[in-house]
Design an enzyme around this catalytic site. Structure first.
Site, PDB file in Angstrom:
ATOM      1  N   SER A 147       0.876  -1.184   0.000  1.00  0.00           N
ATOM      2  CA  SER A 147       0.000   0.000   0.000  1.00  0.00           C
ATOM      3  C   SER A 147       0.909   1.229   0.000  1.00  0.00           C
ATOM      4  O   SER A 147       2.093   1.117   0.339  1.00  0.00           O
ATOM      5  CB  SER A 147      -0.845  -0.001   1.282  1.00  0.00           C
ATOM      6  OG  SER A 147      -1.429   1.266   1.519  1.00  0.00           O
ATOM      7  N   TYR A 160      -1.910  -1.119  10.392  1.00  0.00           N
ATOM      8  CA  TYR A 160      -1.876  -1.234   8.923  1.00  0.00           C
ATOM      9  C   TYR A 160      -0.529  -0.733   8.384  1.00  0.00           C
ATOM     10  O   TYR A 160       0.103  -1.401   7.564  1.00  0.00           O
ATOM     11  CB  TYR A 160      -3.036  -0.437   8.333  1.00  0.00           C
ATOM     12  CG  TYR A 160      -3.325  -0.690   6.862  1.00  0.00           C
ATOM     13  CD1 TYR A 160      -4.020  -1.828   6.452  1.00  0.00           C
ATOM     14  CD2 TYR A 160      -2.922   0.222   5.896  1.00  0.00           C
ATOM     15  CE1 TYR A 160      -4.301  -2.041   5.106  1.00  0.00           C
ATOM     16  CE2 TYR A 160      -3.202   0.015   4.552  1.00  0.00           C
ATOM     17  CZ  TYR A 160      -3.894  -1.119   4.152  1.00  0.00           C
ATOM     18  OH  TYR A 160      -4.175  -1.328   2.827  1.00  0.00           O
TER      19      TYR A 160
HETATM   20  P1  NAD Z   1     -11.270  -6.642   0.041  1.00  0.00           P
HETATM   21  O1  NAD Z   1     -11.864  -6.426   1.386  1.00  0.00           O
HETATM   22  O2  NAD Z   1     -12.125  -6.420  -1.168  1.00  0.00           O
HETATM   23  O3  NAD Z   1     -10.649  -8.110  -0.061  1.00  0.00           O
HETATM   24  C1  NAD Z   1      -9.919  -8.679   1.017  1.00  0.00           C
HETATM   25  C2  NAD Z   1      -9.733 -10.166   0.779  1.00  0.00           C
HETATM   26  O4  NAD Z   1      -8.969 -10.697   1.882  1.00  0.00           O
HETATM   27  C3  NAD Z   1     -11.038 -10.958   0.727  1.00  0.00           C
HETATM   28  O5  NAD Z   1     -10.968 -11.963  -0.253  1.00  0.00           O
HETATM   29  C4  NAD Z   1     -11.124 -11.575   2.117  1.00  0.00           C
HETATM   30  O6  NAD Z   1     -11.880 -12.785   2.167  1.00  0.00           O
HETATM   31  C5  NAD Z   1      -9.658 -11.833   2.409  1.00  0.00           C
HETATM   32  N1  NAD Z   1      -9.418 -11.952   3.849  1.00  0.00           N
HETATM   33  C6  NAD Z   1      -9.665 -11.026   4.806  1.00  0.00           C
HETATM   34  N2  NAD Z   1      -9.383 -11.548   6.016  1.00  0.00           N
HETATM   35  C7  NAD Z   1      -8.953 -12.814   5.820  1.00  0.00           C
HETATM   36  C8  NAD Z   1      -8.547 -13.871   6.688  1.00  0.00           C
HETATM   37  N3  NAD Z   1      -8.529 -13.745   8.023  1.00  0.00           N
HETATM   38  N4  NAD Z   1      -8.186 -15.043   6.134  1.00  0.00           N
HETATM   39  C9  NAD Z   1      -8.247 -15.209   4.793  1.00  0.00           C
HETATM   40  N5  NAD Z   1      -8.615 -14.261   3.923  1.00  0.00           N
HETATM   41  C10 NAD Z   1      -8.978 -13.086   4.439  1.00  0.00           C
HETATM   42  O7  NAD Z   1      -9.985  -5.689   0.016  1.00  0.00           O
HETATM   43  P2  NAD Z   1      -9.045  -5.129  -1.168  1.00  0.00           P
HETATM   44  O8  NAD Z   1      -9.165  -3.665  -1.164  1.00  0.00           O
HETATM   45  O9  NAD Z   1      -9.210  -5.890  -2.411  1.00  0.00           O
HETATM   46  O10 NAD Z   1      -7.620  -5.438  -0.508  1.00  0.00           O
HETATM   47  C11 NAD Z   1      -6.668  -6.314  -1.051  1.00  0.00           C
HETATM   48  C12 NAD Z   1      -5.288  -5.857  -0.610  1.00  0.00           C
HETATM   49  O11 NAD Z   1      -5.014  -4.576  -1.169  1.00  0.00           O
HETATM   50  C13 NAD Z   1      -5.130  -5.692   0.903  1.00  0.00           C
HETATM   51  O12 NAD Z   1      -3.884  -6.196   1.319  1.00  0.00           O
HETATM   52  C14 NAD Z   1      -5.195  -4.197   1.086  1.00  0.00           C
HETATM   53  O13 NAD Z   1      -4.498  -3.781   2.245  1.00  0.00           O
HETATM   54  C15 NAD Z   1      -4.512  -3.728  -0.171  1.00  0.00           C
HETATM   55  N6  NAD Z   1      -4.804  -2.332  -0.538  1.00  0.00           N
HETATM   56  C16 NAD Z   1      -6.078  -1.911  -0.772  1.00  0.00           C
HETATM   57  C17 NAD Z   1      -6.314  -0.584  -1.100  1.00  0.00           C
HETATM   58  C18 NAD Z   1      -7.697  -0.033  -1.353  1.00  0.00           C
HETATM   59  O14 NAD Z   1      -7.837   1.205  -1.466  1.00  0.00           O
HETATM   60  N7  NAD Z   1      -8.711  -0.855  -1.494  1.00  0.00           N
HETATM   61  C19 NAD Z   1      -5.232   0.309  -1.194  1.00  0.00           C
HETATM   62  C20 NAD Z   1      -3.950  -0.159  -0.957  1.00  0.00           C
HETATM   63  C21 NAD Z   1      -3.749  -1.480  -0.642  1.00  0.00           C
END
Ligand code: NAD
Length: 265
Positions: A147, A160
């Site tokens: 991130s 985070y």
């Molecule tokens: P999301 O909530 O859409 O997806 C998260 C995924 O992680 C889901 O498939 C969920 O089932 C899985 N997950 C959560 N807890 C879990 C657990 N205990 N065991 C197994 N699986 C688990 O989120 P996203 O935005 O797609 O995030 C994906 C990655 O991208 C993350 O690491 C997040 O930190 C990173 N990220 C997101 C953003 C944003 O703005 N959305 C920005 C920077 C980084």
């Protein structure tokens, strides 16, 4: 995007691929004929259906697992099953993550532990399980979804930011240790991506300001990110695909911002 013929038939494991960035990336890789291990918090029936949909639509081999990444024994069982069923994991994408925002002096220990376990420690375990096979094939791609918060901090994101800075460090060490093995390790550092992960943060602004969800979303984006729009999660998938290509074989140990100039400031 050019067709990546050399990637057809390889296997990618994407943690957290039942939603958001992971799911969109799974579609991008499947379009290239890459076999998939899908994973996330979804019940077995829904997960099996998702895996079957991918297998039919893209004519690839798929597997689903819902291992809880807070549990190292569950990760071990998951990885052993994935390696046995698929034969190899060529591309490992550590993507699963959660968020909780609160000031550090009241930040709940349980949330700290969960965020460190899911966003950081799980990647250590999946990498450990994947390396022997990648080294044996003299080819591998490890892509950690960090991130901007792996590069800079924001208030109320102690766990985070600690986890994301941690995974950037882990990525660098893996890159150094695997530099002669045909394996690259990189971290992608996105700014705002339109997924369910950030809905709580938007709702909080909307309630505080008595504004609409869309107004609150715009306010959240523009508070820190100069480019005033959220990324489509597929954009991350396309970048992952490039990092898997032969053209990207010299990119390793990098923490690559995709952040609308957030960290340029
Ligand atoms: P999301 O909530 O859409 O997806 C998260 C995924 O992680 C889901 O498939 C969920 O089932 C899985 N997950 C959560 N807890 C879990 C657990 N205990 N065991 C197994 N699986 C688990 O989120 P996203 O935005 O797609 O995030 C994906 C990655 O991208 C993350 O690491 C997040 O930190 C990173 N990220 C997101 C953003 C944003 O703005 N959305 C920005 C920077 C980084």
């Amino acid at each position: 995007m050019l067709e990546n013929k050399s990637l057809k038939g390889k296997t990618a494991l994407i943690t957290g691929s039942t939603s958001g960035i992971g799911l969109a990336s799974a579609h991008v890789l499947a379009e290239q004929g890459i076999n998939l291990v899908l994973h996330g918090l979804m019940n077995n029936e829904e997960g099996e259906n998702l895996a079957q949909e991918f297998a039919q639509k893209y004519q690839i081999k798929t597997l689903f697992d819902n291992a809880n990444l807070m549990d190292s024994d569950a990760i071990s069982t998951f990885m052993t099953k994935a390696l046995k069923t698929m034969g190899t994991i060529d591309i490992l994408i550590n993507n699963a993550g959660i968020q909780h925002t609160q000031a550090v002096d009241t930040f709940p220990e349980s949330k700290w532990n969960a965020i460190i376990a899911i966003n950081l420690t799980a990647a250590f375990h999946t990498i450990q399980h994947s390396l022997a096979g990648m080294k044996g094939n003299a080819w591998g791609r490890i892509i950690n979804i960090a991130s901007v918060h792996g590069l800079v901090a924001s208030k109320n994101k102690a766990a985070y930011c600690a986890a994301k800075h941690g995974i950037v460090g882990l990525t660098k060490v893996v890159a150094l240790e695997c530099a002669e093995d045909g394996i690259t390790a990189n971290a992608i550092c996105p700014g705002w991506v339109d997924t369910p992960l950030i809905n709580d943060q938007i709702s909080e602004i909307s309630e505080k300001d008595n504004s609409s969800f869309e107004q609150a979303k715009y306010q959240l984006i523009t508070a820190k990110q100069p480019l005033p729009e959220m990324m489509d999660p597929r954009q991350i998938g396309e970048f992952i695909l490039f990092l898997c290509s032969d053209s990207a074989r010299s990119i390793t140990g990098s923490s690559l911002p995709m952040d609308g100039a957030w960290t340029a400031q």
